[in-house]
Scaffold this motif. Structure first.
Motif, PDB file in Angstrom:
ATOM      1  N   PRO A   6       0.823  -1.207   0.000  1.00 49.72           N
ATOM      2  CA  PRO A   6       0.000   0.000   0.000  1.00 49.72           C
ATOM      3  C   PRO A   6       0.863   1.265   0.000  1.00 49.72           C
ATOM      4  CG  PRO A   6      -0.609  -1.475   1.823  1.00 49.72           C
ATOM      5  CD  PRO A   6       0.675  -1.970   1.255  1.00 49.72           C
ATOM      6  N   GLU A  22       5.406   4.755   4.265  1.00 46.84           N
ATOM      7  CA  GLU A  22       6.037   4.879   5.582  1.00 46.84           C
ATOM      8  C   GLU A  22       7.065   6.001   5.630  1.00 46.84           C
ATOM      9  OE1 GLU A  22       6.625   0.942   7.601  1.00 46.84           O
ATOM     10  OE2 GLU A  22       4.772   2.017   8.014  1.00 46.84           O
ATOM     11  N   TYR A  41      -5.089   5.384  -1.534  1.00 46.97           N
ATOM     12  CA  TYR A  41      -4.037   4.384  -1.358  1.00 46.97           C
ATOM     13  C   TYR A  41      -4.083   3.458  -2.571  1.00 46.97           C
ATOM     14  CZ  TYR A  41      -2.812   5.373   3.504  1.00 46.97           C
ATOM     15  OH  TYR A  41      -2.338   5.948   4.650  1.00 46.97           O
TER      16      TYR A  41
ATOM     17  N   MET B   1       1.995   0.370   9.081  1.00 46.31           N
ATOM     18  CA  MET B   1       1.531   0.766   7.748  1.00 46.31           C
ATOM     19  C   MET B   1       0.025   0.518   7.645  1.00 46.31           C
ATOM     20  SD  MET B   1       2.852  -0.561   4.023  1.00 46.31           S
ATOM     21  CE  MET B   1       4.611  -0.424   4.247  1.00 46.31           C
ATOM     22  N   LYS B   2      -0.699   1.531   7.170  1.00 49.23           N
ATOM     23  CA  LYS B   2      -2.148   1.368   7.018  1.00 49.23           C
ATOM     24  C   LYS B   2      -2.447   0.247   6.014  1.00 49.23           C
ATOM     25  CE  LYS B   2      -6.340   4.050   6.462  1.00 49.23           C
ATOM     26  NZ  LYS B   2      -6.970   5.204   5.855  1.00 49.23           N
ATOM     27  N   VAL B   4      -2.045  -2.758   6.511  1.00 45.60           N
ATOM     28  CA  VAL B   4      -1.157  -3.888   6.773  1.00 45.60           C
ATOM     29  C   VAL B   4      -1.285  -4.292   8.241  1.00 45.60           C
ATOM     30  CG1 VAL B   4       1.257  -4.637   6.879  1.00 45.60           C
ATOM     31  CG2 VAL B   4       0.460  -3.307   4.917  1.00 45.60           C
ATOM     32  N   GLU B   5      -0.961  -3.318   9.113  1.00 45.54           N
ATOM     33  CA  GLU B   5      -0.922  -3.585  10.559  1.00 45.54           C
ATOM     34  C   GLU B   5      -2.221  -4.201  11.081  1.00 45.54           C
ATOM     35  OE1 GLU B   5       2.459  -3.436  11.336  1.00 45.54           O
ATOM     36  OE2 GLU B   5       2.194  -1.399  10.584  1.00 45.54           O
TER      37      GLU B   5
END
Ligand code: SF4
Lengths: 72, 361
Positions: A6, A22, A41, B1-2, B4-5
């Motif tokens: 993402p 990140e 995203y 990480m959006k 993902v986490e």
């Protein structure tokens, strides 16, 4: 090899975009997702956005996961 | 990480696992098709956490691993040509072909560039107008549209010294081939997430319809995979196989129609050779006639000679889900990630490398 991660679109210039991963900025091509907008995203694969992450579906899936685990 | 986490939440994972333990009664075999799934499953120890009723097998979903020696030999033959620069994704460079590898060819003076994106290959072509740049096109439907996009870009920007050695492959036909071989008795398939981001979930419909086998498209985080397993268990226990999507944030049932259109405008379906499986009809992609000038096989006379497979390597049966690396006599002995004998040990998502890193000793 089919890895995609993402990435948040920060700016768009024609078919190129800058994304944030990140805190790291990268250039990506939007040739495969021309409808992508700043703030979306996308799934980034080898320098290309291959799909736009559907935030509403992400929420639905989270809700489903919670329901399934509570229904135990 | 959006994005993902939140799909790694241990508490939710534990509860989902409890649910799977409770609901899974029949003894079933599930295949994860995609090498990325194999890595995720091992990294998070998912195989050990599932109930004894569920056996997981790894499939042929690593594009580096399924590239036939004969095709790799073509890339090496191209690299040996004068004034040719071969651009390739990193993993491919270390795979042993019949007589050499791209890495060895590079050590012997061939100009081989490792690229992260096909766009880098295109940039190398515009920076080196006196040379021919050939991109080794490997990858499934996830990657093929990006390579198609590069061909269109080369055309628009009039970059004439650029071509593709298209070794691209597509997934549904190899799934069919594995099912038709009948060597592995599957009850369900975890379908590849990012291939499906492009092609959608409809192309798998023949699997429940004709083979009665359950399908779930999965993402790559632990909760994605557990949700896919939960869906498969539900389908199998109720006797109602179908195609479900456990990765809706990334995969629409119809896929990315724009990317498919682009891929289909540059490539057409062709037969392809798969390591360990052989020729599978309509399972590869070649450049369409109108893009012939970007086709390395048309631009150059490539005569690599007869191919030979690495001796003692059982990658082929591992890719079909018939064997595991533990059954290979060379595993961990002669064959390690530092000194790989076969492609399944080279690729970071090859089944042998995954066993090597995550399966203790
Ligand atoms: S361990 Fe090495 S030699 Fe054995 S199958 Fe895997 S890649 Fe081939």
């Amino acid at each position: 090899m089919c890895l995609a991660i993402p990435a948040l679109i920060k700016t768009i210039n024609g078919q190129q975009a800058e994304v944030d991963i990140e805190g790291v900025t990268r250039g990506v091509s939007l040739q495969l997702t021309p409808e992508a907008r700043v703030g979306d995203y996308v799934l980034l694969h080898t320098g290309y956005a291959i799909s736009i992450i559907d935030e509403a579906e992400a929420e639905e899936t989270m809700k489903l996961l919670k329901e399934l685990s509570e229904a135990n | 990480m959006k994005f993902v986490e939140e799909y790694r939440d241990p508490d939710l994972a534990k509860k989902l696992l409890e649910r799977i333990h409770k609901n899974s009664r029949k003894s079933i075999r599930l295949m994860e098709f995609c090498g990325g799934h194999t890595v995720a499953i091992f990294r998070h120890g998912i195989r050990q956490l599932l109930p004894d009723t569920i056996k997981m097998l790894s499939g042929p979903g690593c594009p580096v691993c399924v590239t036939a020696s004969a095709d790799l030999d073509k890339a090496i033959a191209l690299a040996d040509m004068k004034d040719v620069i071969v651009a390739s994704f990193g993993d491919m460079v270390r795979v042993p072909g019949s007589y050499s590898s791209l890495q060895k060819a590079k050590a012997d003076g061939a100009d081989i560039r490792i690229v992260y994106s096909v766009q880098d290959a295109l940039a190398i072509a515009s920076e080196n107008p006196g040379k021919q740049v050939v991109f080794v096109g490997i990858g499934f439907e996830t990657t093929a549209p990006t390579v198609a996009a590069s061909v269109l870009q080369a055309q628009t920007e009039e970059i004439v010294n650029y071509s593709i050695l298209s070794l691209h492959k597509i997934c549904p036909p190899v799934m069919k081939a594995i099912l038709d071989l009948g060597e592995v008795n599957l009850s369900g398939i975890i379908c590849p997430g990012h291939v499906s981001a492009i092609i959608g979930s409809h192309p798998y419909q023949f699997i429940p319809d004709h083979y009665g086998i359950a399908c779930a498209v999965s993402g790559f985080e632990p909760l994605d995979i557990l949700l896919a397993v939960d869906m498969l268990v539900g389908q199998i226990e109720s006797g109602q196989p179908r195609v479900e999507i456990a990765y809706r944030r990334g995969v629409k049932p119809e896929g990315n129609t724009q990317a498919v259109k682009l891929m289909e405008s540059v490539f057409e379906v062709s037969d392809a050779n798969w390591r360990g499986i052989g020729a599978i009809p309509a399972s590869g992609l070649r450049l369409r006639g109108e893009y012939g000038k970007y086709d390395a096989e048309k631009r150059f006379e490539i005569e690599p000679g007869p191919a030979i497979e690495p001796k003692g390597c059982i990658c082929g049966s591992i890719l079909r889900g018939v064997s595991t690396p533990l059954e290979c006599r060379l595993f961990r002995r002669t064959c390690t990630p530092e000194s790989p004998v076969g492609p399944c040990m080279v690729s970071s998502e090859g089944t042998c490398a995954t066993y090597y890193y995550y399966q203790g000793s």
